[in-house]
Design a protein around this motif. Sequence first.
Motif, PDB file in Angstrom:
ATOM      1  N   PRO A  83       0.765  -1.076  -0.088  1.00 21.19           N
ATOM      2  CA  PRO A  83       0.050   0.086   0.282  1.00 21.19           C
ATOM      3  C   PRO A  83       0.833   1.167   0.147  1.00 21.19           C
ATOM      4  O   PRO A  83       2.074   1.095   0.086  1.00 21.19           O
ATOM      5  N   SER A  84       0.177   2.357  -0.048  1.00 12.55           N
ATOM      6  CA  SER A  84       0.870   3.817  -0.307  1.00 12.55           C
ATOM      7  C   SER A  84       1.696   4.039   1.107  1.00 12.55           C
ATOM      8  O   SER A  84       2.746   4.538   1.070  1.00 12.55           O
ATOM      9  N   GLY A  85       0.956   3.804   2.091  1.00 16.02           N
ATOM     10  CA  GLY A  85       1.340   4.223   3.516  1.00 16.02           C
ATOM     11  C   GLY A  85       1.001   5.670   3.700  1.00 16.02           C
ATOM     12  O   GLY A  85       1.429   6.189   4.767  1.00 16.02           O
ATOM     13  N   ASP A  86       0.360   6.468   2.815  1.00 17.15           N
ATOM     14  CA  ASP A  86      -0.264   7.696   3.143  1.00 17.15           C
ATOM     15  C   ASP A  86      -1.332   7.880   4.171  1.00 17.15           C
ATOM     16  O   ASP A  86      -1.287   8.932   4.946  1.00 17.15           O
ATOM     17  N   VAL A  87      -2.004   6.793   4.135  1.00 20.92           N
ATOM     18  CA  VAL A  87      -3.061   6.663   5.132  1.00 20.92           C
ATOM     19  C   VAL A  87      -3.161   5.474   5.691  1.00 20.92           C
ATOM     20  O   VAL A  87      -2.649   4.429   5.368  1.00 20.92           O
ATOM     21  N   ALA A  88      -3.778   5.380   6.978  1.00 20.20           N
ATOM     22  CA  ALA A  88      -4.213   3.808   7.664  1.00 20.20           C
ATOM     23  C   ALA A  88      -4.991   3.112   6.569  1.00 20.20           C
ATOM     24  O   ALA A  88      -6.194   3.348   6.524  1.00 20.20           O
ATOM     25  N   GLU A  89      -4.480   1.969   6.116  1.00 20.65           N
ATOM     26  CA  GLU A  89      -5.394   1.363   5.293  1.00 20.65           C
ATOM     27  C   GLU A  89      -4.736  -0.196   5.559  1.00 20.65           C
ATOM     28  O   GLU A  89      -3.474  -0.369   5.845  1.00 20.65           O
ATOM     29  N   GLU A  90      -5.157  -1.162   5.101  1.00 24.06           N
ATOM     30  CA  GLU A  90      -4.872  -2.675   5.214  1.00 24.06           C
ATOM     31  C   GLU A  90      -3.574  -2.918   4.708  1.00 24.06           C
ATOM     32  O   GLU A  90      -3.315  -2.130   3.273  1.00 24.06           O
ATOM     33  N   GLY A  91      -2.515  -3.619   4.977  1.00 23.68           N
ATOM     34  CA  GLY A  91      -1.271  -3.500   4.674  1.00 23.68           C
ATOM     35  C   GLY A  91      -0.118  -3.038   5.131  1.00 23.68           C
ATOM     36  O   GLY A  91       0.766  -2.801   4.685  1.00 23.68           O
ATOM     37  N   LEU A 107       0.299  -4.484  12.763  1.00 21.26           N
ATOM     38  CA  LEU A 107      -0.204  -4.698  11.099  1.00 21.26           C
ATOM     39  C   LEU A 107      -1.547  -4.434  11.101  1.00 21.26           C
ATOM     40  O   LEU A 107      -2.383  -5.019  11.768  1.00 21.26           O
ATOM     41  N   PHE A 108      -1.971  -3.631  10.460  1.00 24.31           N
ATOM     42  CA  PHE A 108      -3.499  -3.261  10.069  1.00 24.31           C
ATOM     43  C   PHE A 108      -3.731  -4.139   8.837  1.00 24.31           C
ATOM     44  O   PHE A 108      -3.697  -3.857   7.857  1.00 24.31           O
ATOM     45  N   ALA A 109      -4.409  -5.230   9.381  1.00 25.14           N
ATOM     46  CA  ALA A 109      -4.713  -6.155   8.112  1.00 25.14           C
ATOM     47  C   ALA A 109      -5.781  -7.317   8.658  1.00 25.14           C
ATOM     48  O   ALA A 109      -5.858  -7.297   9.851  1.00 25.14           O
ATOM     49  N   ASN A 110      -6.288  -8.193   7.768  1.00 24.24           N
ATOM     50  CA  ASN A 110      -7.296  -9.176   8.173  1.00 24.24           C
ATOM     51  C   ASN A 110      -6.593 -10.040   8.972  1.00 24.24           C
ATOM     52  O   ASN A 110      -5.520 -10.247   8.946  1.00 24.24           O
ATOM     53  N   ARG A 111      -7.087 -10.593  10.044  1.00 24.37           N
ATOM     54  CA  ARG A 111      -6.556 -11.534  10.972  1.00 24.37           C
ATOM     55  C   ARG A 111      -5.899 -12.908  10.288  1.00 24.37           C
ATOM     56  O   ARG A 111      -5.158 -13.648  11.059  1.00 24.37           O
ATOM     57  N   GLU A 112      -6.535 -13.204   8.975  1.00 22.45           N
ATOM     58  CA  GLU A 112      -5.937 -14.308   8.450  1.00 22.45           C
ATOM     59  C   GLU A 112      -4.669 -14.273   7.961  1.00 22.45           C
ATOM     60  O   GLU A 112      -4.016 -15.001   7.864  1.00 22.45           O
TER      61      GLU A 112
END
Length: 165
Positions: A83-91, A107-112
Motif C-alpha cells: 500500500p501507499s502508506g499515506d493513510v491507515a489502510e490494510e497492509g 499490522l493493520f490487516a485481516n486476521r488471516e
Amino acid sequence: MSTQAGQQTTWLTQEAYDRLKAELEQKSGPGRAEIVAKIEAAREEGDLKENGGYHAAKEEQGKLEARIKMLTALLRDARTGVPSGDVAEEGCLVTVDFGGGDLETFLFANRENATDEGGKIGSLDVYSPESPLGQAISGHKVGDQVTFGERSITVTITAIEPYRP
C-alpha cells in the motif's frame, strides 16, 4: 477497501495468500474426500438416528464446507502488494500513541494474515479493519487523533508505513 462493484477486498501478505490457497486446495480436494468416506462408512453401520459417528461426520462436513466457502470468497476478493502508506489502510504498519508516549505498532490487516494462534506475525500484533481500533484509524493520516471503543479511548497516529515482510 472496496472495489467499484461494492464488494469488499482484503489485503493479504503473499505468505498468507499462499497459505490460505493451499488450505483451500487441501480442504476442497483430499479433505472433502476424507469426510465423504467417513459418512459412507458410518452409513453402512445401519440406523442413522442413533449413529454417533454419522452425525459427527456430518457436523465435520458442515464445518469443512463453511471454511471452504469462506476461503473461496476471501481469496477471490483478496489483493496483495504494497500500500501507499499515506493513510491507515490494510497492509500498513501503524503506530499509535495511547498517551504519554505509550506507543504500539501493529499490522493493520485481516486476521488471516496472522501466522500464530495469538493473532501475530512474529512479535507483531495484527489488528483487523473490523476491530474497534481498526474502524477508528481507517483512512486517517499521521497526526490524526481518533477515539474508539466503549471507553472512548483516544489515540494519536504517529507513523504509517507499508508492511514489507
